[in-house]
Design a protein around this motif. Structure first.
Motif, PDB file in Angstrom:
ATOM      1  N   VAL A  99     -16.556 -10.235 -29.885  1.00  0.00           N
ATOM      2  CA  VAL A  99     -15.357 -10.025 -28.832  1.00  0.00           C
ATOM      3  C   VAL A  99     -14.858 -11.552 -28.574  1.00  0.00           C
ATOM      4  CG1 VAL A  99     -15.551  -9.929 -26.207  1.00  0.00           C
ATOM      5  CG2 VAL A  99     -16.721  -8.225 -27.998  1.00  0.00           C
ATOM      6  N   ALA A 100     -15.551 -12.382 -28.596  1.00  0.00           N
ATOM      7  CA  ALA A 100     -15.232 -13.875 -28.361  1.00  0.00           C
ATOM      8  C   ALA A 100     -14.151 -14.197 -29.642  1.00  0.00           C
ATOM      9  CB  ALA A 100     -16.352 -14.970 -28.491  1.00  0.00           C
ATOM     10  N   GLN A 101     -14.575 -13.837 -30.728  1.00  0.00           N
ATOM     11  CA  GLN A 101     -13.748 -14.139 -31.913  1.00  0.00           C
ATOM     12  C   GLN A 101     -12.251 -13.532 -31.768  1.00  0.00           C
ATOM     13  OE1 GLN A 101     -14.042 -16.215 -34.377  1.00  0.00           O
ATOM     14  NE2 GLN A 101     -16.105 -15.876 -35.574  1.00  0.00           N
ATOM     15  N   TYR A 102     -12.358 -12.166 -31.514  1.00  0.00           N
ATOM     16  CA  TYR A 102     -11.089 -11.834 -31.345  1.00  0.00           C
ATOM     17  C   TYR A 102     -10.019 -12.038 -30.105  1.00  0.00           C
ATOM     18  CZ  TYR A 102     -12.414  -8.470 -35.149  1.00  0.00           C
ATOM     19  OH  TYR A 102     -12.780  -8.299 -36.530  1.00  0.00           O
ATOM     20  N   ALA A 103     -11.094 -12.303 -28.986  1.00  0.00           N
ATOM     21  CA  ALA A 103     -10.397 -12.733 -27.838  1.00  0.00           C
ATOM     22  C   ALA A 103      -9.655 -14.054 -28.214  1.00  0.00           C
ATOM     23  CB  ALA A 103     -11.214 -12.989 -26.688  1.00  0.00           C
ATOM     24  N   GLY A 104     -10.389 -15.026 -28.760  1.00  0.00           N
ATOM     25  CA  GLY A 104      -9.659 -16.251 -29.097  1.00  0.00           C
ATOM     26  C   GLY A 104      -8.525 -16.016 -30.022  1.00  0.00           C
ATOM     27  N   TYR A 105      -8.634 -15.161 -31.001  1.00  0.00           N
ATOM     28  CA  TYR A 105      -7.709 -14.896 -32.023  1.00  0.00           C
ATOM     29  C   TYR A 105      -6.413 -14.543 -31.201  1.00  0.00           C
ATOM     30  CZ  TYR A 105      -5.034 -12.882 -35.805  1.00  0.00           C
ATOM     31  OH  TYR A 105      -4.189 -12.503 -36.738  1.00  0.00           O
ATOM     32  N   PHE A 106      -6.331 -13.925 -30.012  1.00  0.00           N
ATOM     33  CA  PHE A 106      -5.195 -13.567 -29.377  1.00  0.00           C
ATOM     34  C   PHE A 106      -4.767 -14.567 -28.358  1.00  0.00           C
ATOM     35  CE2 PHE A 106      -6.799  -9.413 -31.067  1.00  0.00           C
ATOM     36  CZ  PHE A 106      -5.441  -9.065 -31.674  1.00  0.00           C
ATOM     37  N   THR A 107      -5.852 -15.319 -27.669  1.00  0.00           N
ATOM     38  CA  THR A 107      -5.385 -16.069 -26.452  1.00  0.00           C
ATOM     39  C   THR A 107      -5.579 -17.661 -27.140  1.00  0.00           C
ATOM     40  OG1 THR A 107      -7.603 -15.874 -25.761  1.00  0.00           O
ATOM     41  CG2 THR A 107      -6.255 -14.056 -25.019  1.00  0.00           C
ATOM     42  N   GLY A 108      -6.201 -17.889 -28.023  1.00  0.00           N
ATOM     43  CA  GLY A 108      -6.284 -19.253 -28.549  1.00  0.00           C
ATOM     44  C   GLY A 108      -7.688 -19.647 -28.866  1.00  0.00           C
ATOM     45  N   ILE A 109      -8.196 -20.369 -29.415  1.00  0.00           N
ATOM     46  CA  ILE A 109      -9.599 -20.824 -29.496  1.00  0.00           C
ATOM     47  C   ILE A 109      -9.631 -22.146 -30.162  1.00  0.00           C
ATOM     48  CG2 ILE A 109     -10.191 -19.595 -31.667  1.00  0.00           C
ATOM     49  CD1 ILE A 109     -12.835 -19.144 -30.685  1.00  0.00           C
ATOM     50  N   THR A 110     -10.233 -23.143 -30.051  1.00  0.00           N
ATOM     51  CA  THR A 110     -10.559 -24.276 -30.699  1.00  0.00           C
ATOM     52  C   THR A 110     -10.938 -24.247 -31.905  1.00  0.00           C
ATOM     53  OG1 THR A 110     -12.575 -24.958 -29.778  1.00  0.00           O
ATOM     54  CG2 THR A 110     -10.426 -25.631 -28.413  1.00  0.00           C
ATOM     55  N   PRO A 111     -10.882 -24.839 -33.076  1.00  0.00           N
ATOM     56  CA  PRO A 111     -11.567 -24.886 -34.407  1.00  0.00           C
ATOM     57  C   PRO A 111     -12.969 -25.228 -34.197  1.00  0.00           C
ATOM     58  CG  PRO A 111      -9.576 -26.382 -34.373  1.00  0.00           C
ATOM     59  CD  PRO A 111      -9.839 -25.938 -32.990  1.00  0.00           C
ATOM     60  N   GLU A 112     -13.320 -26.261 -33.298  1.00  0.00           N
ATOM     61  CA  GLU A 112     -14.676 -26.221 -33.039  1.00  0.00           C
ATOM     62  C   GLU A 112     -15.770 -25.204 -32.407  1.00  0.00           C
ATOM     63  OE1 GLU A 112     -12.385 -28.421 -32.035  1.00  0.00           O
ATOM     64  OE2 GLU A 112     -12.566 -29.815 -33.204  1.00  0.00           O
ATOM     65  N   ILE A 113     -15.095 -24.371 -31.391  1.00  0.00           N
ATOM     66  CA  ILE A 113     -15.615 -23.029 -31.042  1.00  0.00           C
ATOM     67  C   ILE A 113     -15.793 -22.204 -32.105  1.00  0.00           C
ATOM     68  CG2 ILE A 113     -15.591 -21.382 -29.266  1.00  0.00           C
ATOM     69  CD1 ILE A 113     -16.466 -23.987 -28.076  1.00  0.00           C
TER      70      ILE A 113
END
Length: 797
Positions: free
Chosen positions: A190-204
């Motif tokens: 869920v966190a991965q896909y949320a980050g995929y669409f809204t943005g996620i830092t490489p470290e996270i």
């Protein structure tokens, strides 16, 4: 101190004094010796070059000594000797979970010197092995099974539930780990896909990938261990199986995801690893439960038979194991107990439930002199009876043996399906590689090409193809046995489904087999003890009917000489130097006496010293259900022909009563056999039903031989199908069950082919992700099992 020497196989060092010397080689145990020779025989000697100086764990450490299988105690309990003098044993093979496993074990064992035949039932992992004990010992067969990665133990119905529980618990634990990891993986996803669409830092993203890596590792290497283990032994024996597809897809995805995580480039697919293993593992577990539900018939029969009985010895009652009871022993049976061994009632009377054998719920009243059949239950009687057979040869033991043989013999259509399964997995791996390179060339995207190839590997399901026939066959055999119909081989279901001609004997098959005297003509007064003595030497129903008619307490039994039972004619003997003859008009003509026949029933003439003394007319009424059953069989498109040794008028009367248009009369046993041969020349597939000794030649010449339950022992011996409940409607049921089972087999094969024909191209075109592929693979196997259960519709107990 003795010098140490390295084992040729595992390279572990031991004292030379304890090593097994085999030519120039030394082995630390029988297991290493067996694996070495297996690899040598299979041309895999290069294994030792690749092994180098590395050491292996001896393969036999995890198993008990195989020599225990050669002990006299084991042989006495589990090993039997067949008519050809070969030894037979039923084993449960541990570790079988796909068709390739069955193929590998059968191939490895059949290639052994001295092994005559190996048949493994995929639905319950039971193997029937026949071997020449003078050429190879059972312990060597067990060692071969262990050497290729499996284990074996003797089949014992009383232990099957314990073994099944152990297997289920192991599945529960592996599934629990997989489901726990998958559920936690979904949180991270869920966190991965949320980050995929809204943005996620490489470290996270990197931290989340590591979390998925941690969760997927126990799923792959613990929950997925059965697939990894199966792949290892598949590589070792040069076979590609379902395990290879699952393990290859999951492992390559795992390695690729580790690379992505460490290099911090692209998308990791640890979620696909856990989903593939979890879905396929759950599917295999449901498949195991489904197979067990249709394979319980034998275990239920075995568990219901008593293991101990009460035996009267020297006016004392002692408890004995059923295997220790001899023919002629006196047994006690109490209310509610099940008869363990066939016998004759000596004292007491009451009703007995025979539904477990015949499928009929109506209790049967038994009194002194009646036969007790093993497997039946005393409802209200405390009785004493004398055994007429030992346990191994009693009715229920024979039934269990027949069912075991039936389940282990594969129909021709299953052999074809298994042959296709052998090459299926190899073809799929080839297609996956072609798909990978084609997509890589087309898109230049390694990640996309890789995941599409993984989907192709995972979605293909050889298990659906392998399950198509054995599960449906087992359901069909189970239903038939519950209705008192015993097929001696599973392959007979296929043959009977294709039959287009049913040939019927008249007396005892269409009719009740108990003709009654309706007219007696005495031409010259005579001592009826002469006739009675002659009749007692014949088992023919007509002889029994007349003997019953003339019997009274004043009759004596004379000693006769030169007895001859003449098939389809009658019986002759010598008494005080003169000939006694009893039979039909043909027999009278054969011995030089002219008679005229005008009866519509069966005629029996009795002559002494060339003179006709009496004539008896008998009529055997058709079975109550014969007419309806024959009408139903005709609706299935089957031609019905009646063959009888009786005269034309009697044959015509019976044929008209039951609705048979085509019949042949005055036929000898040879004539019946010749008639069936002529039908074969016309391209007919023939089912023959009979019950007497005079039917043996015809039964032996037919494609399917059916013996009625009250038939002679010899007729039952040569038959392919036995109708225990002795009703004509069972004959119709046997056709109906065969046709429905064969239809389900064809539907299952069609489902398997259609599934693969649709899903594999879709996967190759990139429309199916690995997650959906794993789910689809499991569903296809369950679909085949579920479709097989449809055979039960219309056959409720």
């Amino acid at each position: 101190m003795s010098d140490k020497i390295a084992c040729t196989h595992c390279h572990l060092e031991f004292s030379k004094d304890v090593m097994i010397k085999d030519g120039e080689h030394y082995f630390c145990c029988n297991g290493c010796q067996g694996v070495f020779h297996l690899l040598s025989d299979e041309g895999l000697d290069s294994f030792y070059d690749k092994l180098g100086d590395n050491k292996l764990a001896p393969p036999s450490d995890q198993f008990e000594d195989a020599s225990n299988f050669d002990s006299p105690a084991f042989y006495e309990r589990f090993v039997s000797v067949n008519k050809e003098g070969f030894s037979e044993v039923s084993l449960i093979i541990e570790g079988i979970h796909c068709a390739a496993c069955v193929w590998l074990n059968e191939k490895a064992l059949t290639n052994m010197d001295g092994v005559v035949a190996t048949n493994i039932n995929y639905t319950n992992n039971k193997a029937k092995i026949i071997w020449d004990d003078d050429t190879v010992k059972l312990s060597k067969i067990i060692e071969m099974i262990r050497a290729i990665g499996y284990n074996a133990y003797p089949y014992d119905a009383s232990l099957q539930e314990e073994k099944a529980d152990k297997e289920r618990k192991e599945y529960y634990l592996r599934i629990a780990v997989a489901v726990f990891a998958t559920m936690n993986m979904m949180t991270i996803m869920v966190a991965q896909y949320a980050g995929y669409f809204t943005g996620i830092t490489p470290e996270i993203k990197h931290i989340l990938n590591i979390g998925e890596w941690v969760l997927s590792t126990p799923v792959l290497f613990y929950s997925g261990w059965p697939f990894i283990r199966g792949t290892y032994y598949g590589i070792k024996t040069k076979t590609v199986n379902m395990d290879t597809l699952v393990a290859t897809g999951a492992f390559l995805t795992y390695i690729y995801s580790i690379y992505i995580t460490l290099t911090r480039s692209g998308e990791a697919y640890f979620d696909s690893v856990t989903m593939i293993i979890t879905f396929v593992l759950v599917g295999k577990f449901l498949e195991v439960l489904s197979k067990k539900s249709v394979a319980d018939t034998l275990d239920v029969m075995n568990k219901h038979l008593p293991t101990d009985v009460q035996v009267v010895e020297n006016e004392k009652v002692v408890t004995k194991n059923v295997n220790d009871v001899d023919v002629g022993d006196i047994l006690l049976l109490s209310v509610g107990e099940r008869v363990a061994i066939d016998g004759e009632l000596l004292s007491g009377s009451g009703t007995f439930d025979e539904s477990s054998l015949t499928g009929e719920s109506e209790p049967i009243f038994k009194t002194v002199g009646d036969q007790l059949i093993s497997g039946t239950v005393s409802i209200d009687a405390d009785v004493k009876y004398k055994t007429t057979k030992d346990f191994a040869h009693s009715t229920m033991s024979n039934i269990v043996s027949l069912l075991e043989n039936a389940m282990n013999n594969k129909p021709r259509i299953q052999q074809l399906a298994n042959k296709l399964s052998e090459y299926f997995s190899s073809v799929i791996l080839g297609l996956a590689f072609l798909t990978f390179f084609a997509w890589l060339f087309y898109s230049s995207n390694f990640e996309q090409s890789f995941m599409i190839a993984i989907s192709v590997i995972v979605i293909a399901c050889p298990c659906a193809l392998a399950l198509a026939t054995p599960v449906a066959t087992l359901v069909g055999l189970s239903i038939a046995s519950k209705r008192g119909i015993l097929f001696k081989e599973a392959a007979l279901l296929e043959t009977m489904a294709k039959a287009n001609v049913l040939v019927l004997d008249k007396t005892g098959t269409i009719t009740r087999g108990r003709p009654k005297v309706i007219d007696e003509k005495i031409f010259t007064a005579f001592d009826k003890s002469l006739l009675y003595s002659l009749l007692l030497n014949s088992k023919h129903p007509i002889s029994k009917g007349i003997a019953e008619y003339i019997y009274d307490d004043t009759l004596e039994c004379f000693a006769l000489e030169s007895l001859h039972n003449i098939p389809a004619q009658g019986i002759t003997a010598m008494y005080n130097g003169k000939m006694l003859a009893g039979g039909n008009a043909l027999l009278m003509q054969t011995i030089g006496i002219n008679v005229t026949s005008s009866s519509e029933g069966s005629e029996f003439f009795f002559a002494y010293d060339g003179e006709i003394l009496a004539e008896y007319e008998l009529f055997d009424t058709p079975r109550e259900d014969a007419k309806e059953a024959i009408k139903n069989i005709k609706k299935l498109g089957i031609e019905i022909i009646m063959l009888t040794g009786d005269h034309q008028r009697s044959a015509k009367k019976v044929a008209n009563l039951v609705g048979i248009e085509k019949f042949q009369y005055d036929m000898t046993p040879e004539g019946k056999a010749k008639y069936i041969e002529n039908l074969h020349k016309e391209g007919k597939t023939i089912v023959m039903a009979g019950d007497g000794i005079n039917d043996i030649l015809a039964l032996a010449n037919s494609d399917i031989a059916i013996a009625m339950g009250n038939g002679s022992d010899i007729a039952i011996e040569v038959s392919d199908v036995v109708l225990l409940n002795d009703t004509f409607s069972s004959l119709y049921d046997s056709f109906k069950i065969s046709k429905r089972t064969f239809l389900m087999i064809k539907e299952n094969l069609a489902l398997s082919f259609v599934y693969n024909a649709i899903t594999i191209p879709l996967a190759m075109m990139g429309y199916i992700i690995p997650l959906i592929a794993a789910l689809s693979m499991s569903v296809s196997s369950l679909l085949v099992v579920g479709n097989s259960m449809r055979i039960k519709f219309g056959y409720k107990d």
